[in-house]
Design a protein around this motif. Structure first.
Motif, PDB file in Angstrom:
ATOM      1  N   VAL A 230     -21.359 -82.902 -59.535  1.00  0.00           N
ATOM      2  CA  VAL A 230     -20.277 -83.831 -59.882  1.00  0.00           C
ATOM      3  C   VAL A 230     -20.328 -85.002 -58.920  1.00  0.00           C
ATOM      4  O   VAL A 230     -20.509 -84.827 -57.710  1.00  0.00           O
ATOM      5  CB  VAL A 230     -18.900 -83.122 -59.791  1.00  0.00           C
ATOM      6  N   SER A 231     -20.169 -86.210 -59.437  1.00  0.00           N
ATOM      7  CA  SER A 231     -20.192 -87.403 -58.605  1.00  0.00           C
ATOM      8  C   SER A 231     -18.982 -87.428 -57.684  1.00  0.00           C
ATOM      9  O   SER A 231     -17.955 -86.802 -57.977  1.00  0.00           O
ATOM     10  CB  SER A 231     -20.208 -88.664 -59.475  1.00  0.00           C
ATOM     11  N   PRO A 232     -19.057 -88.152 -56.561  1.00  0.00           N
ATOM     12  CA  PRO A 232     -17.931 -88.187 -55.609  1.00  0.00           C
ATOM     13  C   PRO A 232     -16.617 -88.637 -56.217  1.00  0.00           C
ATOM     14  O   PRO A 232     -15.550 -88.183 -55.789  1.00  0.00           O
ATOM     15  CB  PRO A 232     -18.423 -89.166 -54.536  1.00  0.00           C
ATOM     16  N   ASP A 233     -16.669 -89.530 -57.228  1.00  0.00           N
ATOM     17  CA  ASP A 233     -15.425 -89.997 -57.839  1.00  0.00           C
ATOM     18  C   ASP A 233     -14.909 -89.047 -58.916  1.00  0.00           C
ATOM     19  O   ASP A 233     -13.854 -89.280 -59.524  1.00  0.00           O
ATOM     20  CB  ASP A 233     -15.602 -91.404 -58.417  1.00  0.00           C
ATOM     21  N   GLY A 234     -15.642 -87.961 -59.184  1.00  0.00           N
ATOM     22  CA  GLY A 234     -15.198 -86.961 -60.152  1.00  0.00           C
ATOM     23  C   GLY A 234     -15.335 -87.382 -61.597  1.00  0.00           C
ATOM     24  O   GLY A 234     -14.803 -86.711 -62.487  1.00  0.00           O
TER      25      GLY A 234
ATOM     26  N   ALA B   1     -13.866 -91.069 -68.663  1.00  0.00           N
ATOM     27  CA  ALA B   1     -13.099 -92.291 -68.435  1.00  0.00           C
ATOM     28  C   ALA B   1     -12.135 -92.125 -67.276  1.00  0.00           C
ATOM     29  O   ALA B   1     -11.744 -93.104 -66.629  1.00  0.00           O
ATOM     30  CB  ALA B   1     -12.337 -92.674 -69.701  1.00  0.00           C
ATOM     31  N   GLU B   2     -11.745 -90.906 -66.988  1.00  0.00           N
ATOM     32  CA  GLU B   2     -10.853 -90.616 -65.875  1.00  0.00           C
ATOM     33  C   GLU B   2     -11.108 -89.188 -65.394  1.00  0.00           C
ATOM     34  O   GLU B   2     -11.691 -88.375 -66.108  1.00  0.00           O
ATOM     35  CB  GLU B   2      -9.380 -90.767 -66.293  1.00  0.00           C
ATOM     36  N   ARG B   3     -10.702 -88.903 -64.196  1.00  0.00           N
ATOM     37  CA  ARG B   3     -10.905 -87.574 -63.634  1.00  0.00           C
ATOM     38  C   ARG B   3     -10.128 -86.531 -64.440  1.00  0.00           C
ATOM     39  O   ARG B   3      -8.995 -86.755 -64.847  1.00  0.00           O
ATOM     40  CB  ARG B   3     -10.441 -87.579 -62.178  1.00  0.00           C
ATOM     41  N   ASP B   4     -10.762 -85.366 -64.679  1.00  0.00           N
ATOM     42  CA  ASP B   4     -10.122 -84.318 -65.463  1.00  0.00           C
ATOM     43  C   ASP B   4     -10.529 -82.959 -64.900  1.00  0.00           C
ATOM     44  O   ASP B   4     -11.671 -82.518 -65.043  1.00  0.00           O
ATOM     45  CB  ASP B   4     -10.535 -84.407 -66.925  1.00  0.00           C
ATOM     46  N   ALA B   5      -9.566 -82.297 -64.254  1.00  0.00           N
ATOM     47  CA  ALA B   5      -9.855 -81.022 -63.593  1.00  0.00           C
ATOM     48  C   ALA B   5     -10.155 -79.895 -64.569  1.00  0.00           C
ATOM     49  O   ALA B   5     -10.681 -78.861 -64.173  1.00  0.00           O
ATOM     50  CB  ALA B   5      -8.665 -80.630 -62.707  1.00  0.00           C
TER      51      ALA B   5
END
Length: 523
Positions: free
Chosen positions: A77-81, A161-165
């Motif tokens: 996973v990239s650092p920005d998630g 498009a946005e971080r999603d846990a």
């Protein structure tokens, strides 16, 4: 529901006992799948039929919530998630079935094909079906997934498009089962993309051999399954469709099946007395519900839904329908889930107050249809009995309910079309709360057609939160909205229990109730 005599007729011929030459694992299942396309269904019966055939990028270790590699051998996973890079497993072979013989192994093109179907409503495959995957809607994937890229023959990158846990967990769900891009191209060339729903081709432990609706499904061992000898398998796997739960229990006792599910509480109690039977159990990661169709003018009023909820004697339903196999539901998220809000309480049973609320809302006398589930589930062991009890409770407050039911596939289709007023249903959840909570998101196939912007906002915030503690705060607020607005009346959380012959080896009941039969031998 078929009558007892019809169910018993000639079933021994359909499911022969295992021979010394070949092992045959026999599973008595509750119904026929309405489709063999995992992308386009949220039916538990369908998914049970898909599990032997298909694989996902990730899976959970049996009996736990631990994510482990499957068709993806590793991921980062990239650092920005936002970006997920997957290394794909090499040497994975596809099934050969009637009408299709693969010419290549699994690779990145199959991942692109699978996700293209899920995310592109304009594709020929999407247009061949009346709706988008209900899970894609509930997870918001059409907006969430920005791109799916092929970086190499065995490497893909998915960018959000946005971080999603919840994203990684979702990749273990049945709707993301990887399908053959080569088969897809063949069907497109023939002008028959809809055939993908009747022609399952996967990389899983078993290949579909034959299917007779409402009767039997036959699978054979995939000889070059990528897990090789890690999990032993039977040579043949047979699903005998047995719609009556008591008949499933009887057939298990007579050694006509090795595993039977689901089976109701009364039958489980009797089976526990039989030394040739054992019971596999797991926490009740599920919820049984009554869904209100908010497109109906009366049911669009929150005070009417609250009154109908208050008029149901849930404690009596627990005693009569679940016995000791259920607990009162106080939220749409199961009590066994880490995001469950244990401070919530169900509204007390109060028929006098319910009648007064209905009179004030100006809807009495009220006539409704009440749909009864035709199948046994851990979250609802007896839909007909439960419907009758709700019908009697509602009659006390001036509501006349006509009980309606259909065969399970038709039942679900008609609910999705909004033909019901109120319908009994439920959800087999998992450790990722975005799954169950997402069923009440705007546009999801929850049977309610309810839409609440604040609820959806909270689900989005929960997916972006960095820690489980932060995520739970948002899910708690969402649960409180759901329990105030009551698009669903949560009824009960059912204990999961699957009876099997004591001689069966290797069976592990998954937390979500999934029936995985690779690694299982009849004796």
């Amino acid at each position: 529901m078929k009558r007892l005599g019809v169910c018993l007729l000639a079933l021994s011929a359909l499911v022969p006992a295992a021979s010394s030459a070949q092992t045959t694992l026999r599973f008595c299942t509750a119904g026929s799948p309405k489709t063999f396309d995992p992308a386009m269904t949220d039916s538990g019966i369908d998914h049970v039929a898909h599990l032997p055939v298909f694989s996902t990028l990730l899976e959970t270790k049996r009996g736990t919530d631990e994510l482990i590699p499957s068709l993806a051998s590793s991921w980062s996973v990239s650092p920005d998630g936002l970006s997920y890079t997957f290394e794909l497993r090499r040497g994975v072979t596809w099934h050969t079935v009637e009408g299709f013989k693969p010419t290549r192994e699994f690779d990145a093109d199959d991942v692109l094909f699978t996700f293209g179907r899920l995310l592109n409503r304009d594709s020929a495959f999407a247009k061949a079906f009346p709706s988008v995957s209900p899970y894609v809607v509930s997870f918001g994937w059409e907006k969430l997934i920005r791109s799916v890229e092929k970086l190499g023959s065995h490497q893909v990158r998915i960018t959000l498009a946005e971080r999603d846990a919840s994203f990684l967990s979702a990749l273990s769900f049945a709707f993301t089962m990887i399908q053959s891009g080569e088969l897809g191209a063949q069907l497109l060339k023939a002008g028959t993309p809809q055939r993908i729903a009747q022609m399952p081709v996967g990389t899983g432990p078993f290949a579909l051999k034959s299917f007779r609706a409402d009767s039997v499904i036959r699978y054979v061992k995939h000889p070059t399954w990528w897990r090789k000898d890690e999990r032993p398998r039977a040579d043949q796997l047979v699903y005998a469709v047995t719609t009556d739960g008591s008949v499933r229990a009887q057939r298990l006792k007579r050694d006509e099946c090795d595993v039977a599910a689901p089976v109701g509480p009364a039958e489980l109690t009797e089976l526990q007395k039989d030394p040739t039977i054992r019971i596999a159990t797991a926490p009740g990661m599920n919820v049984g519900i009554l869904a209100y169709n908010t497109k109906r003018p009366a049911l669009a009023k929150v005070e009417v839904r609250q009154a109908l909820d208050m008029a149901i004697d849930k404690a009596a339903i627990l005693r009569a329908v679940y016995g000791d196999a259920g607990t009162l539901a106080t939220s749409p998220i199961p009590a066994a889930n880490w995001a469950h809000d244990a401070t919530l309480k169900a509204a007390p049973y109060d028929p006098a107050k319910a009648r007064a609320m209905l009179q004030k809302a100006g809807v009495l006398p009220l006539q409704m249809t009440l749909w009864a589930m035709p199948v046994v589930r851990a979250y609802n062991p007896n839909g007909q009995r439960m419907a009758q009890m709700i019908q009697a409770d509602w009659a006390k407050v001036g509501v006349t309910a006509k009980i309606v039911t259909y065969e399970w596939g038709e039942y679900l289709r008609r609910i999705d079309a909004g033909e019901h007023d109120a319908a009994l249903s439920g959800w087999l959840g998992d450790p990722e709360p975005a799954n169950t909570a997402g069923q009440l998101a705007c546009g999801a196939a929850s049977g309610t057609f309810w839409c609440n912007a604040e609820y959806d906002k909270l689900l989005g915030q929960a997916r972006q939160a960095l820690t489980q503690a932060e995520r739970k705060q948002f899910y708690v607020k969402a649960q409180r909205i759901a329990m105030e607005q009551l698009p669903w009346t949560p009824i009960a959380y059912g204990r999961q229990a699957v009876p099997l012959r004591a001689s069966v080896k290797g069976f592990v009941l998954d937390l979500d109730g999934g029936i995985y039969l690779d690694g299982v031998l009849p004796r």
